[in-house]
Design a protein around this motif. Structure first.
Motif, PDB file in Angstrom:
ATOM      1  N   ASP A 224     101.929  38.733  72.337  1.00  0.00           N
ATOM      2  CA  ASP A 224     101.775  37.278  72.425  1.00  0.00           C
ATOM      3  C   ASP A 224     100.472  36.871  73.091  1.00  0.00           C
ATOM      4  O   ASP A 224     100.305  35.721  73.512  1.00  0.00           O
ATOM      5  N   ARG A 225      99.539  37.798  73.177  1.00  0.00           N
ATOM      6  CA  ARG A 225      98.368  37.551  74.008  1.00  0.00           C
ATOM      7  C   ARG A 225      97.522  36.362  73.537  1.00  0.00           C
ATOM      8  O   ARG A 225      96.917  35.658  74.356  1.00  0.00           O
ATOM      9  N   VAL A 226      97.482  36.087  72.243  1.00  0.00           N
ATOM     10  CA  VAL A 226      96.607  35.012  71.750  1.00  0.00           C
ATOM     11  C   VAL A 226      97.114  33.630  72.160  1.00  0.00           C
ATOM     12  O   VAL A 226      96.382  32.644  72.049  1.00  0.00           O
ATOM     13  N   THR A 227      98.363  33.551  72.641  1.00  0.00           N
ATOM     14  CA  THR A 227      98.898  32.256  73.065  1.00  0.00           C
ATOM     15  C   THR A 227      98.869  32.093  74.589  1.00  0.00           C
ATOM     16  O   THR A 227      99.309  31.061  75.104  1.00  0.00           O
TER      17      THR A 227
ATOM     18  N   THR B  66      91.399  28.969  65.333  1.00  0.00           N
ATOM     19  CA  THR B  66      90.836  30.282  65.622  1.00  0.00           C
ATOM     20  C   THR B  66      91.523  30.865  66.850  1.00  0.00           C
ATOM     21  O   THR B  66      91.578  30.226  67.897  1.00  0.00           O
ATOM     22  N   GLU B  67      92.091  32.057  66.694  1.00  0.00           N
ATOM     23  CA  GLU B  67      92.898  32.633  67.768  1.00  0.00           C
ATOM     24  C   GLU B  67      92.086  32.987  68.997  1.00  0.00           C
ATOM     25  O   GLU B  67      92.561  32.855  70.123  1.00  0.00           O
ATOM     26  N   GLY B  68      90.859  33.474  68.805  1.00  0.00           N
ATOM     27  CA  GLY B  68      90.099  33.887  69.974  1.00  0.00           C
ATOM     28  C   GLY B  68      88.635  34.109  69.673  1.00  0.00           C
ATOM     29  O   GLY B  68      88.204  34.136  68.508  1.00  0.00           O
ATOM     30  N   LEU B  69      87.882  34.286  70.751  1.00  0.00           N
ATOM     31  CA  LEU B  69      86.451  34.544  70.658  1.00  0.00           C
ATOM     32  C   LEU B  69      86.207  36.039  70.790  1.00  0.00           C
ATOM     33  O   LEU B  69      86.460  36.639  71.836  1.00  0.00           O
TER      34      LEU B  69
ATOM     35  N   VAL C   3      88.439  42.911  74.089  1.00  0.00           N
ATOM     36  CA  VAL C   3      89.542  42.158  73.505  1.00  0.00           C
ATOM     37  C   VAL C   3      89.101  40.700  73.383  1.00  0.00           C
ATOM     38  O   VAL C   3      88.502  40.154  74.322  1.00  0.00           O
ATOM     39  N   SER C   4      89.370  40.083  72.267  1.00  0.00           N
ATOM     40  CA  SER C   4      88.931  38.699  72.074  1.00  0.00           C
ATOM     41  C   SER C   4      89.566  37.775  73.108  1.00  0.00           C
ATOM     42  O   SER C   4      90.723  37.940  73.500  1.00  0.00           O
ATOM     43  N   GLU C   5      88.781  36.818  73.562  1.00  0.00           N
ATOM     44  CA  GLU C   5      89.246  35.849  74.566  1.00  0.00           C
ATOM     45  C   GLU C   5      90.070  34.772  73.868  1.00  0.00           C
ATOM     46  O   GLU C   5      89.606  34.133  72.914  1.00  0.00           O
ATOM     47  N   PRO C   6      91.324  34.541  74.309  1.00  0.00           N
ATOM     48  CA  PRO C   6      92.180  33.565  73.621  1.00  0.00           C
ATOM     49  C   PRO C   6      91.571  32.162  73.595  1.00  0.00           C
ATOM     50  O   PRO C   6      91.053  31.684  74.610  1.00  0.00           O
ATOM     51  N   GLY C   7      91.652  31.529  72.447  1.00  0.00           N
ATOM     52  CA  GLY C   7      91.149  30.166  72.325  1.00  0.00           C
ATOM     53  C   GLY C   7      91.857  29.199  73.250  1.00  0.00           C
ATOM     54  O   GLY C   7      91.250  28.226  73.730  1.00  0.00           O
TER      55      GLY C   7
END
Length: 240
Positions: free
Chosen positions: A50-53, A122-125, A155-159
């Motif tokens: 659930d990391r993108v949220t 967009t989920e993340g950077l 790891v992409s940074e969550p939006g």
């Protein structure tokens, strides 16, 4: 190794990074007799489904939990983009922090988000190409092997984190002793920007107790000069 009688040191990495980013610094701090606690903030654990949220508030809560698990106030070390959650911790619970050490970073400004217009769909950077990254932050001192590890483990940074506005209301945050470890921008330039009232340094002018330490290198000194950074963190952590 000396006996650890100092405050625990929480190591908070910037964007795209987890606790692993502090491995070398942690080893050096331990050898110097300090208790180092590197953190992976919510949203940056690649095993979290659930990391993108995850939100900025969840990152703040994780830091607070680590701080309250100590028997007394902690030293917080914040690198780069960790400034948003750490600024909120200082605002909400300044009593938990004996000193904050900003590593090529500084306190966030109230009412500002890192990327308020980051696309909602967009989920993340993701970590950009190093050619582009180098235009935004110095990669001086990073070997090809280090850059390869950075790329593999980033790891992409969550939006959701990037869009959240930092709201600060507690002036007690200004009382927390503060150290700036200046790497890609020398302390003389930082102090001039503070004096000039630059909006990026709006919070700094209000701080009651400030030290500046220069560590000339790129934006990621935990990799380019880990031993020197650890020495500075150890020294400043005892300066309370």
């Amino acid at each position: 190794m000396t006996t650890d009688t100092s405050n625990p040191i929480l190591l908070i990495p910037g964007h795209w990074l987890g606790a692993w980013a502090w491995d070398e610094v942690s080893e050096h701090l331990t050898s110097l007799g300090h208790r180092a606690i590197p953190l992976t903030l919510p949203g940056l654990d690649e095993t979290d489904t659930d990391r993108v949220t995850r939100t900025l508030d969840e990152q703040v809560a994780a830091i607070e939990q680590a701080a309250t698990s100590s028997s007394g106030p902690v030293v917080i070390v914040a690198h780069s983009g960790a400034n948003a959650p750490v600024s909120l911790v200082l605002d909400r619970h300044p009593e938990l922090v004996s000193r904050v050490i900003w590593v090529d970073s500084g306190p966030a400004t109230s009412g500002v988000a890192f990327a308020p217009d980051f696309p909602e769909d967009t989920e993340g950077l993701s970590l950009p190409p190093f050619e582009m990254l180098g235009e935004q932050a110095s990669i001086e001192g990073l070997s090809a092997n280090v850059l390869e590890r950075f790329r593999e483990r980033a790891v992409s940074e969550p939006g959701t984190v990037l869009r959240q506005i930092v709201q600060l209301t507690n002036d007690a945050r200004f009382d927390v002793p503060t150290t700036f470890v200046c790497c890609s921008i020398p302390s003389s330039q930082v102090m001039e920007l503070v004096k000039a009232g630059h909006p990026m340094f709006a919070e700094v002018a209000n701080l009651k107790s400030v030290d500046y330490v220069d560590l000339p290198t790129g934006h990621w000194p935990m990799w380019s000069r880990p031993s020197d950074l650890a020495q500075i963190l150890a020294s400043e952590s005892s300066n309370n």
